[in-house]
Every structure is written in C-alpha cells, then in structure tokens.
Motif scaffolding. Structure first.
Motif, PDB file in Angstrom:
ATOM      1  N   GLU A 156       6.784-104.335  31.840  1.00  0.00           N
ATOM      2  CA  GLU A 156       8.029-103.689  32.258  1.00  0.00           C
ATOM      3  C   GLU A 156       9.224-104.638  32.237  1.00  0.00           C
ATOM      4  O   GLU A 156      10.370-104.190  32.161  1.00  0.00           O
ATOM      5  CB  GLU A 156       7.870-103.102  33.671  1.00  0.00           C
ATOM      6  CG  GLU A 156       7.641-104.115  34.776  1.00  0.00           C
ATOM      7  CD  GLU A 156       6.195-104.595  34.874  1.00  0.00           C
ATOM      8  OE1 GLU A 156       5.919-105.424  35.742  1.00  0.00           O
ATOM      9  OE2 GLU A 156       5.357-104.141  34.065  1.00  0.00           O
ATOM     10  N   LEU A 157       8.984-105.958  32.264  1.00  0.00           N
ATOM     11  CA  LEU A 157      10.081-106.916  32.276  1.00  0.00           C
ATOM     12  C   LEU A 157      10.825-106.976  30.941  1.00  0.00           C
ATOM     13  O   LEU A 157      11.940-107.503  30.877  1.00  0.00           O
ATOM     14  CB  LEU A 157       9.552-108.303  32.636  1.00  0.00           C
ATOM     15  CG  LEU A 157       8.931-108.422  34.035  1.00  0.00           C
ATOM     16  CD1 LEU A 157       8.380-109.812  34.265  1.00  0.00           C
ATOM     17  CD2 LEU A 157       9.965-108.080  35.108  1.00  0.00           C
ATOM     18  N   TYR A 158      10.228-106.446  29.891  1.00  0.00           N
ATOM     19  CA  TYR A 158      10.904-106.418  28.591  1.00  0.00           C
ATOM     20  C   TYR A 158      11.897-105.262  28.474  1.00  0.00           C
ATOM     21  O   TYR A 158      12.743-105.255  27.584  1.00  0.00           O
ATOM     22  CB  TYR A 158       9.876-106.317  27.462  1.00  0.00           C
ATOM     23  CG  TYR A 158       9.146-107.607  27.201  1.00  0.00           C
ATOM     24  CD1 TYR A 158       9.720-108.618  26.438  1.00  0.00           C
ATOM     25  CD2 TYR A 158       7.885-107.833  27.736  1.00  0.00           C
ATOM     26  CE1 TYR A 158       9.060-109.817  26.206  1.00  0.00           C
ATOM     27  CE2 TYR A 158       7.214-109.029  27.513  1.00  0.00           C
ATOM     28  CZ  TYR A 158       7.807-110.015  26.742  1.00  0.00           C
ATOM     29  OH  TYR A 158       7.148-111.200  26.520  1.00  0.00           O
ATOM     30  N   GLY A 159      11.791-104.287  29.386  1.00  0.00           N
ATOM     31  CA  GLY A 159      12.611-103.094  29.283  1.00  0.00           C
ATOM     32  C   GLY A 159      14.109-103.333  29.317  1.00  0.00           C
ATOM     33  O   GLY A 159      14.842-102.897  28.408  1.00  0.00           O
ATOM     34  N   PRO A 160      14.642-104.022  30.325  1.00  0.00           N
ATOM     35  CA  PRO A 160      16.101-104.182  30.409  1.00  0.00           C
ATOM     36  C   PRO A 160      16.717-104.840  29.178  1.00  0.00           C
ATOM     37  O   PRO A 160      17.759-104.385  28.680  1.00  0.00           O
ATOM     38  CB  PRO A 160      16.280-105.058  31.657  1.00  0.00           C
ATOM     39  CG  PRO A 160      15.081-104.760  32.493  1.00  0.00           C
ATOM     40  CD  PRO A 160      13.962-104.555  31.517  1.00  0.00           C
ATOM     41  N   ALA A 161      16.090-105.912  28.666  1.00  0.00           N
ATOM     42  CA  ALA A 161      16.650-106.606  27.501  1.00  0.00           C
ATOM     43  C   ALA A 161      16.640-105.702  26.272  1.00  0.00           C
ATOM     44  O   ALA A 161      17.603-105.685  25.483  1.00  0.00           O
ATOM     45  CB  ALA A 161      15.860-107.880  27.224  1.00  0.00           C
ATOM     46  N   LEU A 162      15.575-104.934  26.095  1.00  0.00           N
ATOM     47  CA  LEU A 162      15.504-104.025  24.950  1.00  0.00           C
ATOM     48  C   LEU A 162      16.541-102.915  25.071  1.00  0.00           C
ATOM     49  O   LEU A 162      17.171-102.528  24.075  1.00  0.00           O
ATOM     50  CB  LEU A 162      14.096-103.433  24.846  1.00  0.00           C
ATOM     51  CG  LEU A 162      12.988-104.423  24.428  1.00  0.00           C
ATOM     52  CD1 LEU A 162      11.617-103.777  24.554  1.00  0.00           C
ATOM     53  CD2 LEU A 162      13.219-104.901  22.991  1.00  0.00           C
ATOM     54  N   GLY A 164      20.192-101.531  22.863  1.00  0.00           N
ATOM     55  CA  GLY A 164      20.369-100.168  22.378  1.00  0.00           C
ATOM     56  C   GLY A 164      19.093 -99.392  22.188  1.00  0.00           C
ATOM     57  O   GLY A 164      19.126 -98.234  21.762  1.00  0.00           O
ATOM     58  N   GLU A 165      17.947 -99.994  22.482  1.00  0.00           N
ATOM     59  CA  GLU A 165      16.670 -99.287  22.315  1.00  0.00           C
ATOM     60  C   GLU A 165      16.356 -98.499  23.573  1.00  0.00           C
ATOM     61  O   GLU A 165      16.533 -98.987  24.692  1.00  0.00           O
ATOM     62  CB  GLU A 165      15.554-100.280  22.003  1.00  0.00           C
ATOM     63  CG  GLU A 165      15.812-101.072  20.718  1.00  0.00           C
ATOM     64  CD  GLU A 165      14.520-101.623  20.153  1.00  0.00           C
ATOM     65  OE1 GLU A 165      13.488-100.942  20.288  1.00  0.00           O
ATOM     66  OE2 GLU A 165      14.543-102.724  19.593  1.00  0.00           O
ATOM     67  N   GLN A 166      15.868 -97.289  23.391  1.00  0.00           N
ATOM     68  CA  GLN A 166      15.504 -96.423  24.500  1.00  0.00           C
ATOM     69  C   GLN A 166      13.991 -96.527  24.747  1.00  0.00           C
ATOM     70  O   GLN A 166      13.213 -95.646  24.389  1.00  0.00           O
ATOM     71  CB  GLN A 166      15.923 -94.976  24.212  1.00  0.00           C
ATOM     72  CG  GLN A 166      17.415 -94.775  24.125  1.00  0.00           C
ATOM     73  CD  GLN A 166      18.120 -95.171  25.425  1.00  0.00           C
ATOM     74  OE1 GLN A 166      17.757 -94.730  26.503  1.00  0.00           O
ATOM     75  NE2 GLN A 166      19.148 -96.018  25.305  1.00  0.00           N
ATOM     76  N   VAL A 167      13.587 -97.625  25.331  1.00  0.00           N
ATOM     77  CA  VAL A 167      12.165 -97.830  25.614  1.00  0.00           C
ATOM     78  C   VAL A 167      12.006 -98.199  27.083  1.00  0.00           C
ATOM     79  O   VAL A 167      12.864 -98.853  27.676  1.00  0.00           O
ATOM     80  CB  VAL A 167      11.561 -98.945  24.735  1.00  0.00           C
ATOM     81  CG1 VAL A 167      11.524 -98.512  23.277  1.00  0.00           C
ATOM     82  CG2 VAL A 167      12.336-100.248  24.880  1.00  0.00           C
ATOM     83  N   PHE A 168      10.901 -97.762  27.666  1.00  0.00           N
ATOM     84  CA  PHE A 168      10.624 -98.008  29.081  1.00  0.00           C
ATOM     85  C   PHE A 168       9.176 -98.471  29.233  1.00  0.00           C
ATOM     86  O   PHE A 168       8.317 -97.713  29.684  1.00  0.00           O
ATOM     87  CB  PHE A 168      10.884 -96.735  29.898  1.00  0.00           C
ATOM     88  CG  PHE A 168      12.301 -96.256  29.811  1.00  0.00           C
ATOM     89  CD1 PHE A 168      13.254 -96.692  30.716  1.00  0.00           C
ATOM     90  CD2 PHE A 168      12.689 -95.385  28.796  1.00  0.00           C
ATOM     91  CE1 PHE A 168      14.577 -96.256  30.617  1.00  0.00           C
ATOM     92  CE2 PHE A 168      14.004 -94.955  28.694  1.00  0.00           C
ATOM     93  CZ  PHE A 168      14.954 -95.400  29.614  1.00  0.00           C
ATOM     94  N   PRO A 169       8.887 -99.702  28.803  1.00  0.00           N
ATOM     95  CA  PRO A 169       7.510-100.187  28.884  1.00  0.00           C
ATOM     96  C   PRO A 169       7.028-100.255  30.329  1.00  0.00           C
ATOM     97  O   PRO A 169       7.756-100.713  31.216  1.00  0.00           O
ATOM     98  CB  PRO A 169       7.581-101.591  28.260  1.00  0.00           C
ATOM     99  CG  PRO A 169       9.019-101.992  28.376  1.00  0.00           C
ATOM    100  CD  PRO A 169       9.807-100.723  28.278  1.00  0.00           C
TER     101      PRO A 169
END
Length: 344
Positions: free
Chosen positions: A20-26, A30-35
């Motif tokens: 989940e820590l990769y979510g904000p940077a992605l 401009g990517e719409q991802v919510f790991p």
C-alpha cells in the motif's frame, strides 16, 4: 486427498506487506491504482484456492509469527478442529521504508553480518524467505505412508509481560515458557541435544536468552556443556515473521543428515556470556549429531526451537527425529528382493 477435503486448516504467519505504500507515489504520477493486501488474504485465499473448510487465519506476533502459526495449528489438530494443517510464514521486504524503520531503531548490524552469541554482536541482518509445513497426527501420517521429517512433541506460547522497554525480553518468562514446553512434551531437559536459539546477535538479547535457557534447564539438570546451541540467523539473516520456519527447517535437515552445522561469526564468543556455566556449547564446527546417552541408554535426537517476538510473544517448540517402526529385511533372508534399475 478427498478424505481431507473439508477439514484442512491454514495458518499463515506474516508481519508486514508494504504494497500500500506505493499507492500515493503512483497516484501522484497520474495512475489510478490502490495497492493493498490484508493479512487475512494470506490464509483465506489459499483456503479458497484449495477449496478447504478448516480454520483459516493469519497470525502476526512479529518475529515469532511462524512458530505461533505452528503452535496454533497443533492446537487445532489436537482439538479435532482439523485433520491436517498447512502452517508456515513469509517475510518479504517490499518497500524501502522497512529498512529505514529498522535503521532508525538501530536494530541492524553495521558489520553486515549477524554474529549470534559472538563477540561484538551489534544486531541482525534482514533476510527474506517463505516456508510451509504439512502437519498431521503421527498415526495418520504413518498410515498414509507420508515422508515424515520430524515429530513435534510439544509447543508452548507466552508473553513477557511488562519489562524495561517494549522490545526488551523477559528471561524469567522465557525460562517458564521452555519449562512448560518440556513438560507438555514429556521430555527432560537432559535429553535435548540441540537448541536452535532465537539468537538475533544483539548485545542485550543474546545474554538474556542464554540466561532464560539456563534457568529453564537448571530446573531438571545440573549438567553443563551437553547441548549444542546455534542460530540460523548467522547464516541467512533474520527472517522476522518466517524466522521460526527457518530455524525449524534447519533442525529437520540436521536430523535428516545427523549432522550439526556451525553458527557463523562466533569464532570468539560474547564475553558477557559465561557459557562454561551453562548447559550449552555454541556449535562452531561441522560435526556429527550423535544420539545422546542417558544412564547408558541411547536417546533419540531431540531439539528445542525458540522464537521471540519484539512485542513480547515467546514460542518454544520441542521436535524429535522420526524413527520408522517398519522392520527392514535382514541381509541373510532367502526371500526374493526387488532391485530397481534406471537408465535413459
């Protein structure tokens, strides 16, 4: 496997993910991802995939998660809640923040090696790994003709209570844990010939662990220097949630090969530990693991395995080598034998 279809338990030790820590940077890119990953998924999705209906639970007791999962699986098998269990743990470092946190708490060895019970021990080295056990009642495993690597004689779990700090271990609680594990297993301390220690290689933790072990053994024997001591963390690092799984795997391989392997980086022992006054000898050389003799009677190879979580949860396992009851054919038999050959 149809006979086990419904009552198979899944017990998964895990203490971090990091996805989940990769979510904000992605999302900033401009990517719409919510790991995201929940701990329950580790166990629940495997139960779903295998289509089994036994207990299915993640277990997080920090560095003792693996042995906690195995302990819990054994309890469920003994209670009849499941007939077979898959128990294990995983540890992966999926985001740099994990290393930042470990460094900020000064847990890591600046030398880049884990000197369990060695002079100058400063901390541990992070390690990754995964391991799973298939657990059954012994009689069922024998009836099924399974490959049996070892027998869990007993296990016990407790907590260190309030100490001088959240991560400071309690030697009295550790000693009580091991005494209770031995009692549940029906094994005398003198019969333990190898001890796979938690052994994180810290100036504080190693002496406290040896003190707890010595207190536990002293309640039933005054003998000294009879039990080999080691820690797999000196070889492959500290696998945190999977640390107990690594230690147990090492013990089972040593039983299979009847050989004790050396703990590394302990050529000179920690001067704060008076090993000559304890039942333990740090295993620093490759050597045969012979059967111990007590009162002239050879005993099976039995090992203890310790795992202590930073939050205070302690687990100890007593494991015995498996000796098959199958009677082998004598060399002078006149009965026919099968000689199996293989070739391209």
């Amino acid at each position: 496997q149809q006979q086990y279809h419904r009552r198979v338990g899944i017990f998964a030790g895990v203490t971090k993910t990091g996805y989940e820590l990769y979510g904000p940077a992605l999302r900033d890119q401009g990517e719409q991802v919510f790991p995201h990953t929940s701990f329950s998924s580790f166990a629940n999705r495997l139960s779903y995939f295998l289509d089994v209906e036994g207990p299915s639970m993640p277990i997080d007791t920090m560095c003792s998660s693996a042995l906690s999962a195995i302990h819990e699986a054994c309890l469920h098998i003994r209670s009849g809640a499941c007939e077979i269990a898959l128990a294990g743990a995983v540890n992966l470092y999926l985001h740099p923040s994990t290393y930042t946190a470990l460094c900020s708490r000064r847990m890591l060895s600046a030398q880049g090696r884990c000197a369990s019970f060695g002079e100058g021990a400063q901390g541990f080295v992070p390690g990754e790994g995964v391991g799973v056990l298939v657990l059954k009642p012994l009689a069922r495993a024998e009836a099924d003709g399974d490959q049996i690597y070892g027998v869990i004689r007993g296990s016990q779990m407790n907590h260190g209570g309030k100490t001088n700090g959240y991560t400071v271990p309690n030697p009295k609680a550790q000693a009580q844990l091991i005494r209770e594990a031995l009692q549940k297993a029906g094994v005398e301390a003198r019969a333990i010939s190898y001890l796979e220690a938690h052994g994180t290689g810290t100036a504080l933790g190693d002496p406290i662990e040896v003190e707890g072990l010595t207190q536990a053994f002293a309640s039933s024997t005054q003998d000294l220097s009879f039990c080999a001591l080691g820690s797999v963390k000196s070889n492959i690092g500290h696998l945190e949630a999977a640390a107990g799984m690594a230690g147990l795997t090492k013990v089972l391989l040593q039983m299979k090969h009847r050989t004790l392997v050396p703990s590394l980086h302990a050529r000179t022992l920690n001067p704060n530990i008076s090993f000559e006054r304890t039942p333990f000898v740090v295993q620093r050389e490759l050597a045969p693991w012979g059967q111990p003799s007590i009162d002239g009677q050879l005993q099976p190879r039995i090992a203890g395995i310790s795992s202590f979580g930073a939050g205070g949860v302690n687990v100890h396992l007593i494991v015995e080598e498996y000796i098959s009851k199958v009677v082998t054919r004598s060399d002078d038999s006149d009965e026919p034998v099968a000689i199996v050959l293989s070739a391209q």
